[in-house]
Design a protein around this motif. Sequence first.
Motif, short mmCIF file in Angstrom:
data_model
loop_
_atom_site.label_atom_id
_atom_site.label_comp_id
_atom_site.label_asym_id
_atom_site.label_seq_id
_atom_site.Cartn_x
_atom_site.Cartn_y
_atom_site.Cartn_z
N GLY A 164 0.85 -1.15 -0.02
CA GLY A 164 0.06 -0.17 0.27
C GLY A 164 0.83 1.09 0.08
N VAL A 165 0.24 2.39 0.22
CA VAL A 165 0.70 3.59 0.23
C VAL A 165 0.98 4.21 1.49
N ARG A 166 1.92 4.76 2.04
CA ARG A 166 2.02 5.35 3.49
C ARG A 166 1.48 6.40 3.34
N LYS A 167 0.61 6.47 4.54
CA LYS A 167 -0.19 7.85 4.57
C LYS A 167 0.09 8.39 6.37
N SER A 168 -0.35 9.53 6.67
CA SER A 168 -0.16 9.84 8.08
C SER A 168 -0.46 8.85 9.16
N ASN A 169 -1.76 8.39 8.80
CA ASN A 169 -2.15 7.23 10.01
C ASN A 169 -1.78 5.75 9.62
N GLY A 170 -0.91 5.50 8.83
CA GLY A 170 -0.49 4.10 8.66
C GLY A 170 -0.37 4.01 6.88
N VAL A 171 -0.15 2.72 6.69
CA VAL A 171 -0.27 2.05 5.33
C VAL A 171 -1.60 1.80 4.92
N GLN A 172 -2.13 2.58 3.76
CA GLN A 172 -3.40 2.33 3.14
C GLN A 172 -3.22 1.17 2.06
N SER A 173 -3.81 -0.08 2.63
CA SER A 173 -3.61 -1.10 1.45
C SER A 173 -4.98 -1.75 0.87
N SER A 174 -4.75 -1.98 -0.27
CA SER A 174 -6.10 -2.61 -0.94
C SER A 174 -5.59 -3.98 -1.74
N CYS A 175 -4.43 -4.15 -1.49
CA CYS A 175 -3.92 -5.54 -2.22
C CYS A 175 -3.35 -6.24 -0.92
N VAL A 176 -3.87 -7.38 -0.32
CA VAL A 176 -3.47 -8.22 0.91
C VAL A 176 -3.58 -9.66 0.73
N ALA A 177 -2.68 -10.37 1.42
CA ALA A 177 -2.54 -11.85 1.34
C ALA A 177 -2.40 -12.39 2.72
N ASN A 178 -3.44 -13.19 3.19
CA ASN A 178 -3.27 -13.98 4.38
C ASN A 178 -2.49 -15.34 4.18
N ARG A 207 -1.71 -2.67 -10.62
CA ARG A 207 -1.00 -3.84 -10.95
C ARG A 207 0.47 -4.01 -10.61
N LYS A 208 1.02 -2.60 -10.28
CA LYS A 208 2.37 -2.81 -9.60
C LYS A 208 2.37 -3.40 -8.14
N ALA A 209 1.16 -2.97 -7.55
CA ALA A 209 1.11 -3.65 -6.04
C ALA A 209 0.85 -5.12 -6.21
N LYS A 210 0.06 -5.48 -7.08
CA LYS A 210 -0.28 -6.96 -7.09
C LYS A 210 1.26 -7.72 -7.74
N ALA A 211 2.06 -7.22 -8.44
CA ALA A 211 3.23 -7.79 -8.91
C ALA A 211 4.37 -7.78 -7.61
N MET A 212 4.19 -6.82 -6.68
CA MET A 212 4.87 -6.74 -5.59
C MET A 212 4.38 -7.63 -4.61
N LEU A 213 3.19 -8.14 -4.54
CA LEU A 213 2.61 -9.00 -3.43
C LEU A 213 2.86 -10.32 -4.11
N ASP A 214 2.79 -10.52 -5.19
CA ASP A 214 3.13 -11.85 -6.02
C ASP A 214 4.66 -12.22 -5.80
N GLU A 215 5.59 -11.32 -5.90
CA GLU A 215 6.80 -11.51 -5.44
C GLU A 215 7.16 -11.83 -4.27
N ALA A 216 6.39 -11.15 -3.37
CA ALA A 216 6.59 -11.28 -1.80
C ALA A 216 6.00 -12.94 -1.30
N LEU A 217 5.03 -13.23 -2.14
CA LEU A 217 4.51 -14.68 -1.80
C LEU A 217 5.29 -15.76 -2.35
N SER A 218 5.72 -15.45 -3.45
CA SER A 218 6.71 -16.56 -4.03
C SER A 218 7.94 -16.89 -3.02
#
Length: 154
Positions: free
Chosen positions: A69-83, A135-146
């Motif tokens: 996600g994107v860093r904001k003043s109250n934390g990271v605002q994320s819409s691309c998440v994996a458990n 799309r870039k966020a999804k690619a970053m998530l895919d790379e972290a999950l690999s």
Amino acid sequence: MALELVQGQAKILNRDVETHGYVSGSGGRVHGQMSSMRTVTLEVGNQIVNIKHKEPIVVTDGDYIVAVGVRKSNGVQSSCVANRNRSTRNDPPDMLAIICGVLLIVLGLPLCLFLIGIPFVALGGFALYMGLQMRKAKAMLDEALSRPMPVAMG
């Protein structure tokens, strides 16, 4: 607007549902429209992560979460998440935003001759930019999950 990857064990701080819409009526006839977004605020790796999504967000305390996600003043605002513990994932609609952006630009370019198309091109450019960021966020998530999950967390 740089994207940031956050991962680690999650602790739920807040879980909520935001509902927006309207209801109106006249002459005995009632109509309206409502939409809801699920929101969860987590502490992941000593950082606050805010997640907002239409789909259910499956997370419990102690789950290993990967969020982009994107860093904001109250934390990271994320819409691309994996458990990673429950093998669930919430992705943003990147292709829809890209297609809408391209269509608005294509529609707006000929209309720019009459100056009516300038807002279409601007809105299309913004939608295209947001779709490419998703799309870039999804690619970053895919790379972290690999990468393998840390042994202490599994």
